[in-house]
Design an enzyme around this catalytic site. Structure first.
Site, short mmCIF file in Angstrom:
data_model
loop_
_atom_site.label_atom_id
_atom_site.label_comp_id
_atom_site.label_asym_id
_atom_site.label_seq_id
_atom_site.Cartn_x
_atom_site.Cartn_y
_atom_site.Cartn_z
N LYS A 102 0.85 -1.20 0.00
CA LYS A 102 0.00 0.00 0.00
C LYS A 102 0.88 1.23 0.00
CE LYS A 102 -4.52 0.85 0.35
NZ LYS A 102 -5.60 -0.10 0.00
N GLY A 214 -20.10 6.93 2.94
CA GLY A 214 -19.04 7.07 1.93
C GLY A 214 -19.69 7.10 0.56
N1 GLU Z 1 -7.29 0.25 -3.00
C1 GLU Z 1 -8.09 -0.90 -3.31
C2 GLU Z 1 -8.15 -1.86 -2.14
O1 GLU Z 1 -7.99 -1.47 -1.01
C3 GLU Z 1 -7.67 -1.56 -4.63
C4 GLU Z 1 -6.29 -2.12 -4.66
C5 GLU Z 1 -5.85 -2.59 -6.04
O2 GLU Z 1 -6.66 -2.55 -6.95
O3 GLU Z 1 -4.70 -2.98 -6.17
O4 GLU Z 1 -8.43 -3.01 -2.29
#
Ligand code: GLU
Length: 409
Positions: A102, A214
């Site tokens: 992340k 949200g």
């Molecule tokens: N941010 C999204 C999640 O928390 C998508 C992550 C992605 O597509 O790699 O799952």
């Protein structure tokens, strides 16, 4: 209420119940790599701002790191670590050959102009270019990051590499390597699981009230999907307002209002309520689709919903989980409920690296073929071990991650 502490508690709970190899627990109790960088950005008025940027590469046992980049003022290292850990679990839940990571930037993107946002996005890629790439680590959108931002990032990376290398990020616009169905995928995946869960119950959509917290990519599309099935959307919330109408909201008018004013505040077909009132509404389904730590030990007792569908990451603390479980509330956990997003991200990456694009129908079929077996495995695990769906999800995922780790020792 530190999200990373919560994440580690969830790990501990599942690991204990399944007697997980302590070496695997040790490997999963800290990220493989943390990268932090200052991102200098020239603002439109000529002055320089320096933003704090992060990338946490949590676990790569099952494949390249995968997970979004968040642009939000509340981003901090522990939050990014928690989100990266949850991505590692999530990719294993839907059984895609990727790990978890992340990223984030501490910024209020709404205060930036478009050109400033572009320079910040490109600066993020320049700072992390050594550690990302289609075979290494593949970022994507998260809170307040968009297909446009992904396009700038893919372009910046391709420029640095001296060749098109758009598989470096997913969630791109359709005209620049994006996948059909990616925009709706997070909500769609959660919707499929929820519909499967209520398949054998006597729940009637037109008698079922829903509140969604949200109104971004996940929440707004979930509202549409449920509205199409005739569920009654009685309450919605964005960062500015919580709106409620017991008779049901006219979604078309809500979208028009949001489009013209930029927020839900002041919508004439509803009354505004507080966040506390919102989370305690007498609804059947509550969909947290915003940020972490929304339902905690302080307000979990007040929740009246029978189902909680976590489209956000980490909206419930472990204490809240226990309170809701005792009350008989069924929680579809984030690592399953919102896993449709990363699943279609994986499809996008496959399309990019093979340079072969799928139809909407193909994407949807493949998404179902990931979501439904994931749900079935978790449902079975929860029955066998008599645990809630979050613990069951962790157990299914941890088995898979453990096998990948053990195969190499
Ligand atoms: N941010 C999204 C999640 O928390 C998508 C992550 C992605 O597509 O790699 O799952």
């Amino acid at each position: 209420m530190n999200a990373y502490d919560n994440a580690l508690r969830q790990l501990e709970k599942a690991a204990k119940l399944m007697d997980l190899d302590p070496e695997v627990v040790a490997r999963l109790s800290a990220p493989e790599k943390i990268v932090m960088a200052s991102l200098p950005v020239r603002m439109d008025d000529g002055h320089l701002e320096v933003f704090q940027g992060y990338r946490v590469q949590y676990n790569s046992a099952r494949g390249p790191y995968k997970g979004g980049i968040r642009f939000h003022p509340q981003v901090d290292l522990d939050e990014v670590k928690a989100l990266a850990f949850w991505m590692s679990i999530k990719t294993a839940v839907v059984d895609i050959p990727m790990g978890g990571g992340k990223g984030g930037v501490v910024v209020d993107p709404k205060s930036l102009s478009k050109t400033e946002l572009e320079r910040l996005s490109r600066a993020w890629v320049r700072a992390f270019r050594q550690v990302i790439g289609p075979e290494k680590d593949v970022p994507a959108p998260d809170v307040y990051t968009t297909p446009q931002i992904m396009a700038w990032m893919a372009d910046e990376f391709s420029t640095l590499e001296g060749k098109p290398s758009i598989g470096v990020v997913t969630g791109k616009p359709l005209d620049y390597g994006g996948s059909k169905g990616r925009g709706a995928a997070t909500a769609t995946g959660g919707f499929y699981v929820f519909m499967k869960l209520i398949e054998d119950t006597d729940i009637k959509p037109n008698k079922t009230k829903v509140a969604i917290q949200g109104f971004g990519n996940a929440g707004s599309i979930m509202a549409e999907l449920l509205d199409n099935e005739k569920f009654i959307i009685v309450a919605l919330a964005d960062s500015k307002a919580h709106i409620y109408n017991d008779k049901g909201l006219d979604l078309e008018k809500v979208f028009a209002h949001k489009e013209s004013t930029g927020s839900l505040a002041g919508f004439s077909g509803a009354k505004e309520i507080s966040k506390e009132e919102f989370l305690a509404l007498d609804v059947d389904v509550l969909v947290p689709a915003a940020l972490e730590n929304q339902i905690t030990k302080d307000n979990a007792e007040d929740v009246k919903a029978k189902f909680v569908v976590e489209l956000a990451n980490g909206p419930l603390t472990p204490e809240a989980d226990e309170i809701l479980y005792k009350k008989g509330v069924v929680v579809i956990p984030d690592v399953l409920a919102n896993a449709g997003g990363v699943t279609v991200s994986y499809f996008e990456w496959l399309q990019n690296i093979s340079n072969n694009y799928w139809t909407e129908e193909e994407v949807d079929k493949e998404l179902r073929e990931k979501m439904i077996p994931a749900w079935e495995a978790i449902y079975q695990m929860s029955k066998d071990k008599k645990v809630d769906f979050r613990t069951a999800s962790f157990m299914v995922a941890l088995h898979r991650i453990a096998k990948a780790i053990q195969a190499k020792v």
